[in-house]
Design a protein around this motif. Structure first.
Motif, PDB file in Angstrom:
ATOM      1  N   VAL A   1       0.861  -1.179   0.000  1.00 19.09           N
ATOM      2  CA  VAL A   1       0.000   0.000   0.000  1.00 19.09           C
ATOM      3  C   VAL A   1       0.893   1.224   0.000  1.00 19.09           C
ATOM      4  N   ARG A   2       0.360   2.344  -0.476  1.00 15.39           N
ATOM      5  CA  ARG A   2       1.167   3.558  -0.664  1.00 15.39           C
ATOM      6  C   ARG A   2       0.468   4.774  -0.084  1.00 15.39           C
ATOM      7  N   ASP A   3       1.280   5.683   0.452  1.00 15.38           N
ATOM      8  CA  ASP A   3       0.814   6.984   0.922  1.00 15.38           C
ATOM      9  C   ASP A   3       1.958   7.962   0.682  1.00 15.38           C
ATOM     10  N   HIS A   4       1.898   9.124   1.281  1.00 17.11           N
ATOM     11  CA  HIS A   4       3.007  10.082   1.150  1.00 17.11           C
ATOM     12  C   HIS A   4       3.076  10.963   2.390  1.00 17.11           C
ATOM     13  N   ILE A   5       4.242  11.564   2.583  1.00 19.69           N
ATOM     14  CA  ILE A   5       4.421  12.541   3.655  1.00 19.69           C
ATOM     15  C   ILE A   5       5.227  13.718   3.137  1.00 19.69           C
ATOM     16  N   MET A   6       4.956  14.872   3.724  1.00 19.07           N
ATOM     17  CA  MET A   6       5.719  16.086   3.453  1.00 19.07           C
ATOM     18  C   MET A   6       6.262  16.580   4.788  1.00 19.07           C
ATOM     19  N   ILE A   7       7.590  16.679   4.859  1.00 26.02           N
ATOM     20  CA  ILE A   7       8.219  17.068   6.120  1.00 26.02           C
ATOM     21  C   ILE A   7       9.248  18.168   5.852  1.00 26.02           C
TER      22      ILE A   7
ATOM     23  N   GLY B   1      -1.751   5.242   6.542  1.00 24.98           N
ATOM     24  CA  GLY B   1      -2.165   6.646   6.541  1.00 24.98           C
ATOM     25  C   GLY B   1      -2.116   7.259   7.918  1.00 24.98           C
ATOM     26  N   SER B   2      -2.509   6.496   8.911  1.00 23.77           N
ATOM     27  CA  SER B   2      -2.478   6.990  10.277  1.00 23.77           C
ATOM     28  C   SER B   2      -1.046   7.226  10.754  1.00 23.77           C
ATOM     29  N   VAL B   3      -0.154   6.304  10.428  1.00 22.78           N
ATOM     30  CA  VAL B   3       1.255   6.455  10.828  1.00 22.78           C
ATOM     31  C   VAL B   3       1.878   7.668  10.154  1.00 22.78           C
TER      32      VAL B   3
ATOM     33  N   ARG C   1       6.484   1.656  13.648  1.00 22.73           N
ATOM     34  CA  ARG C   1       5.158   2.107  14.078  1.00 22.73           C
ATOM     35  C   ARG C   1       4.058   1.251  13.466  1.00 22.73           C
ATOM     36  N   LEU C   2       4.252   0.828  12.213  1.00 20.29           N
ATOM     37  CA  LEU C   2       3.285  -0.086  11.603  1.00 20.29           C
ATOM     38  C   LEU C   2       3.301  -1.448  12.297  1.00 20.29           C
TER      39      LEU C   2
END
Length: 132
Positions: free
Chosen positions: A6-12, A60-62, A94-95
């Motif tokens: 599964v895929r998501d993204h983050i901006m930091i 997504g939550s992580v 965390r997952l």
């Protein structure tokens, strides 16, 4: 070995310490595509690796815990270079905690492992692989 991703993204935002990082020692932003691959040797009783919807929800939550944050200001990362490799381990750990707490359903307790890959760009990425 069977797997699903599964895929998501983050901006930091973050900065690094050490000459090896050159201009990245200054505060800068990064956007990562985040892939989480779950593995098991045999499919569960429903003939799946894990529920993709639950896996996507937990990923997504992580990542939401990190998204739009300046990691230099996060107490969990004090004194640490939040490199792509380091962040892949953070997300994976965390997952894994969520798997062990039942967040991906009881059948997910049969998972063998997890790999998290953070894509910095179309030409560079880093991964962390761990057993479950």
């Amino acid at each position: 070995m069977f797997s699903i991703t599964v895929r998501d993204h983050i901006m930091i935002a973050h900065s690094f310490r050490g000459d090896v990082f050159g201009p990245a020692q200054r505060l800068h932003g990064a956007t990562f595509l985040v892939d989480a691959t779950f593995r098991r040797e045999q499919l569960d009783e429903d003939d799946i690796v894990v529920d993709i919807g639950l896996a996507a929800r937990e990923l997504g939550s992580v990542v939401s815990e990190l998204n739009y944050r300046n990691l230099d200001n996060e107490p969990d990362f004090a004194g640490v270079n939040t490199s792509t490799e380091f962040l892949a381990k953070v997300v994976a750990d965390r997952l894994a905690e969520r798997v062990h707490k039942g967040g991906l359903g009881e059948a997910a307790r049969g998972l063998a492992g997890l790999t998290v890959t953070l894509h910095e760009s179309h030409v560079a990425w880093a991964s962390y692989e761990r057993a479950l």
